[in-house]
Design a protein around this motif. Structure first.
Motif, PDB file in Angstrom:
ATOM      1  N   LEU A  31      36.626   8.299  10.528  1.00 55.52           N
ATOM      2  CA  LEU A  31      36.697   8.005   9.102  1.00 55.52           C
ATOM      3  C   LEU A  31      36.033   9.109   8.292  1.00 55.52           C
ATOM      4  O   LEU A  31      36.541   9.526   7.244  1.00 55.52           O
ATOM      5  N   GLY A  32      34.880   9.614   8.775  1.00 51.22           N
ATOM      6  CA  GLY A  32      34.171  10.669   8.068  1.00 51.22           C
ATOM      7  C   GLY A  32      34.981  11.943   7.947  1.00 51.22           C
ATOM      8  O   GLY A  32      34.944  12.622   6.912  1.00 51.22           O
ATOM      9  N   ARG A  33      35.723  12.297   8.998  1.00 53.67           N
ATOM     10  CA  ARG A  33      36.569  13.504   8.939  1.00 53.67           C
ATOM     11  C   ARG A  33      37.678  13.345   7.904  1.00 53.67           C
ATOM     12  O   ARG A  33      38.026  14.298   7.200  1.00 53.67           O
ATOM     13  N   ARG A  34      38.229  12.139   7.807  1.00 57.32           N
ATOM     14  CA  ARG A  34      39.282  11.912   6.816  1.00 57.32           C
ATOM     15  C   ARG A  34      38.704  11.886   5.402  1.00 57.32           C
ATOM     16  O   ARG A  34      39.337  12.357   4.453  1.00 57.32           O
ATOM     17  N   MET A  35      37.489  11.344   5.260  1.00 57.15           N
ATOM     18  CA  MET A  35      36.833  11.344   3.950  1.00 57.15           C
ATOM     19  C   MET A  35      36.550  12.759   3.474  1.00 57.15           C
ATOM     20  O   MET A  35      36.630  13.055   2.275  1.00 57.15           O
ATOM     21  N   ALA A  36      36.227  13.652   4.412  1.00 54.70           N
ATOM     22  CA  ALA A  36      35.891  15.032   4.049  1.00 54.70           C
ATOM     23  C   ALA A  36      37.085  15.806   3.499  1.00 54.70           C
ATOM     24  O   ALA A  36      36.906  16.859   2.883  1.00 54.70           O
ATOM     25  N   GLU A  37      38.300  15.301   3.710  1.00 55.46           N
ATOM     26  CA  GLU A  37      39.489  15.987   3.216  1.00 55.46           C
ATOM     27  C   GLU A  37      39.664  15.828   1.704  1.00 55.46           C
ATOM     28  O   GLU A  37      40.424  16.573   1.091  1.00 55.46           O
ATOM     29  N   PHE A  38      38.959  14.873   1.100  1.00 54.40           N
ATOM     30  CA  PHE A  38      39.097  14.632  -0.334  1.00 54.40           C
ATOM     31  C   PHE A  38      37.917  15.252  -1.088  1.00 54.40           C
ATOM     32  O   PHE A  38      36.758  14.960  -0.765  1.00 54.40           O
ATOM     33  N   PRO A  39      38.175  16.084  -2.098  1.00 54.38           N
ATOM     34  CA  PRO A  39      37.089  16.743  -2.852  1.00 54.38           C
ATOM     35  C   PRO A  39      36.504  15.839  -3.933  1.00 54.38           C
ATOM     36  O   PRO A  39      36.411  16.207  -5.102  1.00 54.38           O
ATOM     37  N   ILE A  40      36.115  14.628  -3.539  1.00 56.05           N
ATOM     38  CA  ILE A  40      35.558  13.660  -4.476  1.00 56.05           C
ATOM     39  C   ILE A  40      34.318  13.046  -3.852  1.00 56.05           C
ATOM     40  O   ILE A  40      33.971  13.336  -2.695  1.00 56.05           O
ATOM     41  N   ASP A  41      33.640  12.221  -4.615  1.00 58.04           N
ATOM     42  CA  ASP A  41      32.445  11.544  -4.113  1.00 58.04           C
ATOM     43  C   ASP A  41      32.775  10.739  -2.855  1.00 58.04           C
ATOM     44  O   ASP A  41      33.869  10.167  -2.731  1.00 58.04           O
ATOM     45  N   THR A  42      31.819  10.687  -1.918  1.00 61.22           N
ATOM     46  CA  THR A  42      32.069  10.014  -0.634  1.00 61.22           C
ATOM     47  C   THR A  42      32.409   8.532  -0.816  1.00 61.22           C
ATOM     48  O   THR A  42      33.256   7.997  -0.093  1.00 61.22           O
ATOM     49  N   SER A  43      31.769   7.881  -1.777  1.00 57.82           N
ATOM     50  CA  SER A  43      32.064   6.458  -2.005  1.00 57.82           C
ATOM     51  C   SER A  43      33.500   6.270  -2.483  1.00 57.82           C
ATOM     52  O   SER A  43      34.181   5.319  -2.088  1.00 57.82           O
ATOM     53  N   LEU A  44      33.975   7.189  -3.328  1.00 59.17           N
ATOM     54  CA  LEU A  44      35.352   7.088  -3.828  1.00 59.17           C
ATOM     55  C   LEU A  44      36.356   7.336  -2.712  1.00 59.17           C
ATOM     56  O   LEU A  44      37.394   6.657  -2.632  1.00 59.17           O
ATOM     57  N   SER A  45      36.070   8.301  -1.831  1.00 52.88           N
ATOM     58  CA  SER A  45      36.993   8.556  -0.713  1.00 52.88           C
ATOM     59  C   SER A  45      37.001   7.387   0.264  1.00 52.88           C
ATOM     60  O   SER A  45      38.046   7.034   0.812  1.00 52.88           O
TER      61      SER A  45
END
Length: 317
Positions: A31-45
């Motif tokens: 999940l963390g690797r997929r969240m890192a693909e979005f240039p937004i706040d971690t909570s929003l991703s």
């Protein structure tokens, strides 16, 4: 440039852990690797990915995330405060400020983000267009990860649950009329007068908010009403539903098992790292031995000395 304070780093790692972006040993999860693909706040991703996988409402949450990524689109001109507040109330969704933002975007989209329509309804046309640009970029990023946006239709409760999945640590419980208290820090907070929940007629027992605004007192900004069961389900490290003695014993046993599993993971990771270090040292030692063995032997040469050559004798007749 000075390194950031250690407390800030630990707080950030802790937030990533409770969101599920890193595991107990500090490594990135899937999940963390997929969240890192979005240039937004971690909570929003996290909210966006949860909405796609569990809520099946990523199309609507994409709009909410886009609206949260830009400054407030509402404005209150001096001398026309009451008029602008009355117009804003027409967009209110009683359970949620996040859903109010979604409603504003959908209404503006109906009118093709027309500048005159926006001005008439006291909405920044540049702000709403910026949100549209952010939305288009996020849609492209999702398609690059082979995640097609899914719409939930008219059932917006799953959107509130998706918001709760990312902001359960910013949750408050009702204390009085319009007064809340943070369930983790105990900080008293209140609904902002501009919130859709402020004049609702009833106040929900539990809410999640985007951030706190400190003025004369702490105000919750961008608030959504949530169910207590959602907090226990999505934030089990903080919340639990009141239970019987037998179920409490089972929960404590489960917590002990989780702690033991976490300790085992740490020990296994430590052993793997020690093994890697030992293998690296052995590799370096074997390389140094092979270098020493490959020294060319030269006749008349002593160790670590220049080779000696005998003078040629001339033979005469």
């Amino acid at each position: 440039m000075d390194s950031p304070p250690e407390d800030n780093i630990m707080t950030s790692l802790y937030q990533l852990w409770i969101l599920g972006a890193i595991d107990n040993t500090g490594d990135l999860t899937k999940l963390g690797r997929r969240m890192a693909e979005f240039p937004i706040d971690t909570s929003l991703s996290k909210m966006l990915l949860f909405a796609h996988e569990h809520g099946k409402c990523s199309s609507e949450v994409l709009i909410v995330v886009s609206m949260l990524s830009v400054p407030s689109v509402f404005f209150r001109p001096k001398g026309r405060e009451e008029e602008s507040d009355a117009v804003r109330e027409k967009f209110f969704v009683p359970e949620s400020d996040h859903l109010t933002l979604l409603n504003v975007f959908l209404r503006a989209k109906q009118y093709k983000f027309d500048a005159q329509w926006c001005t008439k309804h006291f909405i920044h046309s540049k702000g709403i267009r910026k949100a549209r640009e952010v939305h288009a970029q996020l849609v492209d990023l999702m398609k690059q990860q082979k995640l097609d946006p899914i719409s939930c239709g008219g059932s917006w409760d799953v959107i509130r649950k998706s918001i709760c999945s990312a902001y359960f640590y910013n949750s408050s419980k009702i204390k009085g009329i319009g007064e809340y208290i943070n369930m983790l820090s105990g900080i008293p907070s209140a609904l902002h007068p501009s919130s859709a929940l402020f004049g609702l007629g009833y106040t929900p027992d539990y809410v999640c908010y985007h951030e706190l605004i400190s003025t004369s007192k702490e105000y919750m900004s961008c608030v959504t009403a949530v169910e207590g069961e959602w907090l226990a389900e999505l934030g089990p490290m903080f919340f639990s539903i009141k239970e019987s003695y037998e179920s409490a014993l089972k929960r404590r046993q489960r917590e002990r098992n989780d702690a033991a599993a976490m300790e085992k993971e740490m020990q296994e990771k430590k052993l793997v790292e020690e093994k890697k270090e030992a293998e690296e040292e052995e590799r370096k030692a074997s390389m140094s031995r092979s270098v020493s063995r490959s020294t060319v032997a030269t006749p008349g040469r002593s160790t670590s000395a220049t080779p000696k050559f005998m003078k040629k004798r001339r033979v005469g007749f």
